[in-house]
Structures are given as structure tokens and as C-alpha cells.
Design a protein around this motif. Structure first.
Motif, mmCIF file in Angstrom:
data_model
loop_
_atom_site.group_PDB
_atom_site.id
_atom_site.type_symbol
_atom_site.label_atom_id
_atom_site.label_comp_id
_atom_site.label_asym_id
_atom_site.label_seq_id
_atom_site.Cartn_x
_atom_site.Cartn_y
_atom_site.Cartn_z
ATOM 1 N N GLY A 1 0.793 -1.218 0.000
ATOM 2 C CA GLY A 1 0.000 0.000 0.000
ATOM 3 C C GLY A 1 0.823 1.264 0.000
ATOM 4 N N GLY A 2 2.122 1.126 0.234
ATOM 5 C CA GLY A 2 3.005 2.275 0.287
ATOM 6 C C GLY A 2 3.467 2.726 -1.084
ATOM 7 N N SER A 3 4.373 3.705 -1.070
ATOM 8 C CA SER A 3 4.861 4.300 -2.311
ATOM 9 C C SER A 3 6.378 4.397 -2.299
ATOM 10 C CB SER A 3 4.281 5.710 -2.489
ATOM 11 O OG SER A 3 2.872 5.678 -2.581
ATOM 12 N N LEU A 4 6.941 4.375 -3.474
ATOM 13 C CA LEU A 4 8.363 4.627 -3.691
ATOM 14 C C LEU A 4 8.519 5.398 -4.995
ATOM 15 C CD1 LEU A 4 10.130 1.226 -2.858
ATOM 16 C CD2 LEU A 4 10.340 3.361 -1.566
ATOM 17 N N ARG A 5 9.580 6.189 -5.070
ATOM 18 C CA ARG A 5 9.898 6.888 -6.308
ATOM 19 C C ARG A 5 11.309 6.525 -6.718
ATOM 20 N NH1 ARG A 5 11.370 13.040 -7.706
ATOM 21 N NH2 ARG A 5 10.329 13.239 -9.735
ATOM 22 N N LEU A 6 11.423 5.901 -7.880
ATOM 23 C CA LEU A 6 12.719 5.526 -8.419
ATOM 24 C C LEU A 6 13.218 6.616 -9.369
ATOM 25 C CD1 LEU A 6 12.114 1.766 -9.306
ATOM 26 C CD2 LEU A 6 12.751 2.779 -7.111
ATOM 27 N N SER A 7 14.518 6.800 -9.375
ATOM 28 C CA SER A 7 15.150 7.742 -10.301
ATOM 29 C C SER A 7 16.268 7.032 -11.043
ATOM 30 C CB SER A 7 15.732 8.945 -9.553
ATOM 31 O OG SER A 7 14.740 9.644 -8.847
ATOM 32 N N CYS A 8 16.512 7.460 -12.262
ATOM 33 C CA CYS A 8 17.623 6.931 -13.054
ATOM 34 C C CYS A 8 18.218 8.089 -13.843
ATOM 35 C CB CYS A 8 17.146 5.835 -13.975
ATOM 36 S SG CYS A 8 18.397 5.260 -15.132
ATOM 37 N N ALA A 9 19.472 8.397 -13.549
ATOM 38 C CA ALA A 9 20.149 9.506 -14.210
ATOM 39 C C ALA A 9 21.216 8.986 -15.150
ATOM 40 C CB ALA A 9 20.773 10.431 -13.170
ATOM 41 N N ALA A 10 21.185 9.476 -16.381
ATOM 42 C CA ALA A 10 22.189 9.109 -17.375
ATOM 43 C C ALA A 10 23.245 10.201 -17.465
ATOM 44 C CB ALA A 10 21.533 8.905 -18.727
ATOM 45 N N SER A 11 24.482 9.784 -17.565
ATOM 46 C CA SER A 11 25.578 10.752 -17.683
ATOM 47 C C SER A 11 26.632 10.224 -18.645
ATOM 48 C CB SER A 11 26.204 11.023 -16.312
ATOM 49 O OG SER A 11 26.765 9.839 -15.783
ATOM 50 N N GLY A 12 27.425 11.149 -19.186
ATOM 51 C CA GLY A 12 28.480 10.755 -20.118
ATOM 52 C C GLY A 12 28.353 11.513 -21.430
ATOM 53 N N SER A 13 28.909 10.916 -22.465
ATOM 54 C CA SER A 13 28.952 11.564 -23.782
ATOM 55 C C SER A 13 27.641 11.323 -24.525
ATOM 56 C CB SER A 13 30.132 11.018 -24.585
ATOM 57 O OG SER A 13 31.344 11.254 -23.894
ATOM 58 N N ILE A 14 26.616 12.029 -24.094
ATOM 59 C CA ILE A 14 25.260 11.832 -24.607
ATOM 60 C C ILE A 14 24.874 12.989 -25.507
ATOM 61 C CG2 ILE A 14 22.834 11.643 -23.953
ATOM 62 C CD1 ILE A 14 23.836 10.482 -21.250
ATOM 63 N N LEU A 15 24.452 12.655 -26.724
ATOM 64 C CA LEU A 15 23.926 13.684 -27.615
ATOM 65 C C LEU A 15 22.443 13.898 -27.335
ATOM 66 C CD1 LEU A 15 24.681 15.618 -29.864
ATOM 67 C CD2 LEU A 15 24.098 13.834 -31.526
ATOM 68 N N SER A 16 21.703 12.802 -27.262
ATOM 69 C CA SER A 16 20.297 12.865 -26.886
ATOM 70 C C SER A 16 19.844 11.470 -26.473
ATOM 71 C CB SER A 16 19.422 13.395 -28.027
ATOM 72 O OG SER A 16 19.393 12.482 -29.102
ATOM 73 N N ILE A 17 18.681 11.397 -25.862
ATOM 74 C CA ILE A 17 18.124 10.123 -25.418
ATOM 75 C C ILE A 17 16.744 9.953 -26.033
ATOM 76 C CG2 ILE A 17 17.461 8.689 -23.461
ATOM 77 C CD1 ILE A 17 19.406 10.234 -21.733
ATOM 78 N N ASN A 18 16.518 8.812 -26.666
ATOM 79 C CA ASN A 18 15.217 8.534 -27.244
ATOM 80 C C ASN A 18 14.320 7.959 -26.155
ATOM 81 O OD1 ASN A 18 13.081 8.194 -28.972
ATOM 82 N ND2 ASN A 18 13.964 6.469 -30.069
ATOM 83 N N ARG A 19 14.058 6.683 -26.211
ATOM 84 C CA ARG A 19 13.159 6.064 -25.242
ATOM 85 C C ARG A 19 13.905 5.733 -23.958
ATOM 86 N NH1 ARG A 19 12.130 1.939 -27.866
ATOM 87 N NH2 ARG A 19 13.187 0.436 -26.513
ATOM 88 N N MET A 20 13.230 5.911 -22.833
ATOM 89 C CA MET A 20 13.750 5.499 -21.521
ATOM 90 C C MET A 20 12.725 4.558 -20.901
ATOM 91 S SD MET A 20 15.382 9.065 -20.081
ATOM 92 C CE MET A 20 16.663 8.280 -19.078
ATOM 93 N N ASP A 21 13.213 3.455 -20.349
ATOM 94 C CA ASP A 21 12.325 2.393 -19.868
ATOM 95 C C ASP A 21 12.660 2.028 -18.430
ATOM 96 O OD1 ASP A 21 13.483 0.754 -22.807
ATOM 97 O OD2 ASP A 21 11.731 2.058 -22.685
#
Length: 120
Positions: free
Chosen positions: A15-35
Motif C-alpha cells: 500500500g506504500g509508495s516509492l519513487r525511483l530515479s535513473c540519471a544518465a551521464s556521459g557523452s550523450i547527444l540525446s536520449i530517445n526512449r527510456m524504460d
């Protein structure tokens, strides 16, 4: 080199809640889909939700109505807000991103996973 770093997992009561985060770093031009995927013990990894760069959303049936995926393109970060958690949501949660690199190609990267445990 690209890194995806997840955070926000933990132990929560049903019944509780959590919030997950995912941070991308590095030589990134752009990001299409994130899953977000998850893998429970003895089971195959399964898609939980995904979001395109344009904001199109997709959810597994098990996540609809309880989980919300969102992203901050400026921060190269994807989030998964999980509400009304159930014991069957217990799994290692992984993020995945399709990243456009400076060589002009897309590459798929995975995070290291974060454990979510829901007690009954």
C-alpha cells in the motif's frame, strides 16, 4: 562512456509508495526512449513502463493506474512513481535508455538495478 545510475529503491509495506530515479551521464547527444524493467527472483525481466523523448507513455497492465513514468530531458533522468505497492511488485528494477552518441548511432544502456521489496 555512459552511465545510468538508479536510486530510490527500498523496503516498503504493501500500500506504500516509492519513487525511483535513473540519471544518465556521459557523452550523450540525446536520449530517445527510456524504460523501466523489473526482474523478480526466478522470473524473466519484464517491461514496466517506457517514455519517449516526446512524452509518449506505455505501461504494462500490472502498472496501469498505480505507476507513473516521467522524465526530465534537461537532466537526462527518468522517474518511476510507484503507488499502492503490492508484494508482487517485489523485484530488482532496472532502467534502460536508447542513447544517441556522437558517432551518430543509438546504443542501449542499462543501469545496475535497484531492489524494491514490498512486505505484506
Amino acid at each position: 562512456q555512459v552511465q545510468l545510475v538508479e536510486s530510490g529503491g527500498g523496503l516498503v509495506q504493501a500500500g506504500g509508495s516509492l519513487r525511483l530515479s535513473c540519471a544518465a551521464s556521459g557523452s550523450i547527444l540525446s536520449i530517445n526512449r527510456m524504460d523501466w524493467y523489473r526482474q523478480a527472483p526466478g522470473k524473466q525481466r519484464e517491461l514496466v513502463a517506457d517514455i519517449t523523448s516526446g512524452g509518449r507513455l506505455n505501461y504494462a497492465d500490472s502498472a496501469k493506474g498505480r505507476f507513473t513514468i516521467s522524465r526530465d530531458n534537461a537532466k537526462n533522468t527518468v522517474y518511476l512513481q510507484m503507488n499502492s505497492l503490492k508484494p508482487e511488485d517485489t523485484a530488482v528494477y532496472y532502467c534502460n535508455a536508447d542513447i544517441l552518441m556522437y558517432d551518430g548511432n543509438y546504443y542501449s544502456y542499462w543501469g545496475q538495478g535497484t531492489q524494491v521489496t514490498v512486505s505484506s
